[in-house]
Enzyme design. Structure first.
Site, short mmCIF file in Angstrom:
data_model
loop_
_atom_site.label_atom_id
_atom_site.label_comp_id
_atom_site.label_asym_id
_atom_site.label_seq_id
_atom_site.Cartn_x
_atom_site.Cartn_y
_atom_site.Cartn_z
CG ASP A 67 -0.24 -0.38 2.51
OD1 ASP A 67 1.00 -0.39 2.54
OD2 ASP A 67 -0.93 -0.66 3.50
CG ASP A 136 -8.93 -0.86 11.74
OD1 ASP A 136 -7.95 -1.55 11.35
OD2 ASP A 136 -9.30 0.16 11.14
C1 GLP Z 1 -0.33 0.47 8.67
C2 GLP Z 1 -0.05 -0.33 7.41
C3 GLP Z 1 -0.30 -1.80 7.60
C4 GLP Z 1 0.31 -2.27 8.90
C5 GLP Z 1 -0.35 -1.57 10.05
C6 GLP Z 1 0.16 -2.01 11.43
O1 GLP Z 1 -1.59 1.04 8.72
N1 GLP Z 1 -0.79 0.11 6.27
O2 GLP Z 1 0.22 -2.52 6.49
O3 GLP Z 1 0.16 -3.65 9.04
O4 GLP Z 1 -0.13 -0.18 9.92
O5 GLP Z 1 1.34 -1.34 11.72
P1 GLP Z 1 2.34 -1.72 12.89
O6 GLP Z 1 3.11 -2.88 12.39
O7 GLP Z 1 3.18 -0.49 13.06
O8 GLP Z 1 1.51 -2.03 14.08
#
Ligand code: GLP
Length: 245
Positions: A67, A136
């Site tokens: 993304d 979420d």
């Molecule tokens: C972002 C990304 C996701 C990721 C999520 C969790 O929103 N778009 O791909 O998995 O955050 O992030 P973290 O690993 O920092 O908890």
């Protein structure tokens, strides 16, 4: 679904890097689906270390990231392109033309998303997809919705995601409101899927996603029906699942 339990974040990062490096060794020209966020940082660090030792060669690997924020250019420090270059791609021998991230700078969402689906298809699909999980239940930026979105698409980020991601920006107002993300079909078509989660903060969502009903309200829950899905999580992240037993 398989669960790999790890002692802590370091152990999780090493085990995840082990699976990814096995993938690259077995199929040097493989396609890796990669993720941003804090969860995969330790994995990238470990892979860089093994690369420096001469144990892994990324010269034939293609990477396709999940993304990107809509509206951020490559040189923006919070763009996922920048993140991947900084933490991983600039530190290994992957070819720059083998690296793909959705084009957040393209204001034409339809065009940017179709182009990304074409890139995934032309690469022959994803051999191994690495995922984190949002609080979420989002994967990539597939936010809770009434239906699963199939291909790459433009999403409006939920308040919970904006709140969670504001730590990287100077304020919540700076967080882009939209993103381009691979869809659930793109992710489900990956031949192998790994989801990593660390820390108590992820315990409740892991239980909901993997021991609750499959629903687009918790996007990660669809992974329960993927034929080769592995959850790699540390003890803290698995605490609510453990408490069920
Ligand atoms: C972002 C990304 C996701 C990721 C999520 C969790 O929103 N778009 O791909 O998995 O955050 O992030 P973290 O690993 O920092 O908890």
């Amino acid at each position: 679904m398989r669960i790999i339990r790890t002692k802590d974040y370091k152990d999780l990062s090493r085990k995840t890097a082990n699976i990814l490096s096995a993938q690259v060794i077995i199929k040097p020209g493989c396609v890796l689906g990669l993720a941003t966020g804090s969860s995969p940082l330790g994995t990238y660090e470990q892979l860089v270390e093994w690369y420096n030792k001469g144990d892994i060669d990324f010269s034939q690997v293609t990477s396709i990231n999940l993304d990107e924020y809509r509206g951020l250019t490559h040189d923006h420090e919070q763009s996922y392109w920048y993140f991947m270059q900084k933490h991983f791609f600039s530190r290994i021998n992957i070819r720059p033309d083998h690296v793909h991230v959705p084009d957040g700078a393209n204001p034409n969402a339809e065009e940017a998303c179709r182009e990304y689906d074409r890139i995934i298809e032309e690469a022959g699909g994803i051999d191994c997809q690495l995922l984190g999980i949002g609080l979420d239940g989002h994967i990539g930026f597939n936010e809770p919705a009434d239906a699963f979105q199939m291909g790459t698409h433009c999403v409006r980020l939920t308040q919970s995601t904006i709140e969670a991601n504001k730590r990287f920006f100077s304020s919540a107002d700076e967080v882009p409101r939209e993103a381009y993300t691979m869809g659930i079909r793109n992710i489900m078509q990956a031949r192998k899927v790994l989801l990593i989660a660390s820390g108590e903060g992820k315990a409740a969502i892991l239980k909901q996603a993997f021991f609750g009903p499959v629903t687009p309200r918790v996007p990660a829950s669809i992974l329960q029906i993927h034929q080769d899905f592995t959850l790699i999580a540390d003890e803290a992240a698995l605490s609510e699942i453990d408490a069920m037993k």
